[in-house]
Design a protein around this motif. Structure first.
Motif, PDB file in Angstrom:
ATOM      1  N   ARG A 158       0.824  -1.221   0.000  1.00 29.05           N
ATOM      2  CA  ARG A 158       0.000   0.000   0.000  1.00 29.05           C
ATOM      3  C   ARG A 158       0.854   1.266   0.000  1.00 29.05           C
ATOM      4  O   ARG A 158       0.432   2.306  -0.498  1.00 29.05           O
ATOM      5  N   ARG A 201       1.381   8.196   5.153  1.00 27.91           N
ATOM      6  CA  ARG A 201       0.602   7.789   3.977  1.00 27.91           C
ATOM      7  C   ARG A 201      -0.016   6.395   4.151  1.00 27.91           C
ATOM      8  O   ARG A 201      -0.161   5.925   5.248  1.00 27.91           O
ATOM      9  N   GLY A 202      -0.345   5.751   3.035  1.00 31.77           N
ATOM     10  CA  GLY A 202      -1.088   4.493   3.125  1.00 31.77           C
ATOM     11  C   GLY A 202      -0.378   3.433   3.952  1.00 31.77           C
ATOM     12  O   GLY A 202      -1.023   2.586   4.579  1.00 31.77           O
ATOM     13  N   HIS A 230      -1.274   4.032   7.560  1.00 36.83           N
ATOM     14  CA  HIS A 230      -2.700   3.763   7.759  1.00 36.83           C
ATOM     15  C   HIS A 230      -2.947   2.257   7.826  1.00 36.83           C
ATOM     16  O   HIS A 230      -3.761   1.785   8.599  1.00 36.83           O
TER      17      HIS A 230
END
Lengths: 143, 485
Positions: free
Chosen positions: B192, B243-244, B247
């Protein structure tokens, strides 16, 4: 559109309610509600690629949590904007399994009016419930 | 929003909810705010900060900073010190955007020098620092290399030519949390995030060109120590996180903790977003090591973005970035958990500090500060809305009352949908330009959501931190150019 955004909770984030006559319909509505936070017009997402999503969990609400997280994953990992076209949920004695088909395309800022990025599905006030009309979910997304 | 009737006013800026407020509270909850800001707090803050007060092993108080608002798990602005031996670690006390933080960079340019090239500068920054939904970065690494990035943070950037040696000293913890272990992160988290190095993200993340006007200097001597030495000096501030990747790390461990919290450890929480595990448990330690990877990803992300900013300034002004004096003031995290030593009732103890939308603000003389800031206290970077300005503050001795923690931003008072109904991105851009702020955004809707009127008044928030003795004002910085995700 079988979802609405809630304005009086979690101001910095995005909260919504999604519903459906069946639990599967509600899952599809919640997927669209999540995607609609990021893309202003869902109709601008073309059906170029098909992705199969499979998740399982022993609780129906966490099944929805994991399902929505799959959409967020593809948005970052492959820059894919997806709309869920079918969901099948099977109840086993102590497990729910979900099979889903989602279609979409790589995001293209020239054609997709993009809005806020969804970082995650939170579990704050996260709820899946059966109502007189069918099923309803309450979800707060981290923005 | 009416305050709970049980609230006690301890001083002008300190408010307390006693343990009798909610069943299970281990300690009282303390909110730092002026009376006006208290009235602006939403109901979620009182509920969430008292949920935090129920967590096992919490020490002294559950805190909320003056910019506090309704979050998930902890309120935004929430802070808790946990006893590492008896307490828990919770992703809900850190946030999904692990090590979301602020970085402030100097230039030796003045507003008059930058103004004629402002559009060119902002436009170039917009293209060179990708922002918005699903954006991919310019630093291309393999999965294996990404694992080295997340274990080494800014050190990786230095080895690969993206950092000046002095940048690391000006970053909290030297730009690398020790103990990051890539074997504790999932392939999904890597997939991701490995292509997002060098991206801003969206929401309230931004990159801003700002001016330190002479009338906005609160403490000239400290401002000088922080590098603000010229009238109308131009600086660059940016706000982004892990960022992803971060997360996904938080999402993964939220589920891990949910599965074991009650069944294995017998812990019940008032909000599942507070899912946690004992800090010393296997799950707690695994998350701590994975969280550090996300912390380091965010430091590396901000470092490579700084590299890009320097390149853009060098291009636009045809001068070397060293010649442009593009040194870092500081980089500070506002979504982390870390072990720190603090005095508790006169005794020095190790504490696991959870800060979610709250900034570490070490006072003068404290260990962990670069030599040049030992006398001034730590630079604290507070991002305001894109219309109103931001602040550079300094940590103070009296910060010990919150384990040296202060606010992180303005705090929202209007929902994103309401802001989108009330403001139009295109119109807002024109109005801001007429006021001398050139903003470029990936999204008109996203721009409208970030309108200044959707936030608390930043001046009141930072003033409240000063009145409460959490930090002191040094310089207010006003925006002239902004890149928004």
């Amino acid at each position: 559109m079988p979802y609405r955004y809630l304005e009086d909770i979690a101001l910095a984030d995005a909260a919504f309610e999604a519903w459906g006559t069946t639990v599967e319909e509600m899952f599809i509505a919640a997927a669209d509600a999540t995607m609609n936070v990021m893309v202003e017009e869902l109709a601008t997402i073309h059906r170029d690629r098909e992705i199969r999503l499979e998740v399982e969990h022993d609780a129906l609400d966490i099944l929805l949590f994991k399902f929505l997280n799959e959409l967020i994953f593809y948005k970052d990992a492959e820059r894919l904007l997806l709309r869920v076209e079918s969901v099948t949920i099977t109840r086993h004695p102590s497990l729910f399994t979900l099979h889903s088909v989602a279609c979409g395309e790589e995001l293209n800022p020239a054609r997709h009016a993009l809005s806020a990025d969804v970082k995650a599905v939170t579990l704050h006030r996260f709820k899946v419930e059966q109502t007189e009309e069918g099923w309803k979910a309450t979800v707060i997304l981290d923005i | 929003m009416p305050m709970p009737s049980e609230i006690k006013r301890i001083s002008d800026t300190v408010w307390e909810l006693p343990t009798s407020y909610k069943e299970g509270m281990q300690v009282p909850a303390r909110i730092f705010a002026t009376e006006k800001l208290m009235h602006e707090m939403d109901a979620g803050v009182f509920d969430q900060v008292t949920n935090v007060a129920c967590l096992p092993g919490i020490v002294k108080y559950a805190y909320c900073m003056p910019d506090g608002h309704w979050g998930y798990g902890f309120p935004i602005g929430g802070t808790a010190a946990m006893d590492p031996e008896k307490g828990v670690i919770s992703p809900g006390g850190i946030g999904f955007d692990i090590n979301c933080g602020m970085r402030l960079v100097l230039t030796n340019l003045t507003y008059d020098e930058v103004k004629p090239r402002l559009h060119q500068l902002v436009d170039r920054l917009y293209y060179r620092v990708p922002a918005g939904v699903g954006s991919h970065g310019f630093v291309k690494v393999s999965h294996d290399e990404f694992c080295r990035v997340v274990e080494q943070g800014s050190r990786w950037c230095q080895h690969h030519g993206y950092a000046w040696p002095e940048d690391l000293a000006m970053t909290e913890e030297g730009g690398c949390f020790e103990g990051a272990d890539a074997s504790k992160i999932t392939v999904k988290a890597i997939e991701r995030g490995y292509n997002q190095l060098g991206t801003l993200g969206s929401g309230n993340h931004y990159l801003e060109i700002q001016v330190a006007k002479p009338g906005n200097i609160f403490d000239e001597e400290t401002a000088r120590a922080f590098g603000i030495t010229l009238p109308d000096q131009v600086v660059v501030m940016f706000h982004c996180g892990s960022r992803g990747f971060g997360h996904q790390v938080a999402t993964d461990y939220l589920q891990t903790f949910l599965a074991v919290m009650e069944r294995k450890y017998g812990i019940r929480v008032g909000d599942r977003e507070l899912a946690c595990a004992p800090f010393r448990s296997r799950e707690g330690q695994d998350y701590f090591a994975a969280m550090k990877c996300a912390v380091n990803m965010a430091f590396a992300n901000r470092q490579v973005i700084l590299h890009r900013i320097r390149e853009v300034f060098a291009d636009v002004f045809s001068r070397d970035p060293t010649d442009l004096g593009m040194n870092m003031v500081y980089d500070v995290a506002h979504n982390t958990a870390k072990l720190e030593k603090h005095l508790v009732d006169g005794q020095k103890r190790e504490l696991l500090m959870h800060r979610k939308g709250a900034t570490r603000a070490f006072g003068p003389g404290m260990e962990g500060l670069p030599e040049c800031y030992r006398e001034t206290g730590q630079p604290v970077i507070i991002g305001g809305s894109m219309e109103t300005g931001s602040y550079l503050l300094a940590g103070v001795k009296s910060g010990d009352q919150s384990f040296y923690t202060t606010a992180h931003g303005s705090g929202r008072t209007m929902s994103r949908h309401q802001a989108k109904r009330q403001f139009r991105g295109e119109k807002l851009q024109r109005e801001m330009e007429a006021r001398g702020i050139y903003v470029k955004s990936v999204s008109w809707g996203g721009l409208a959501e970030e309108a200044g009127a959707a936030y608390k008044n930043i001046d009141e928030v930072v003033e409240a931190t000063e009145l409460a003795g959490l930090s002191r004002r040094v310089v207010k910085l006003v925006p002239i150019g902004n890149v928004k995700g």
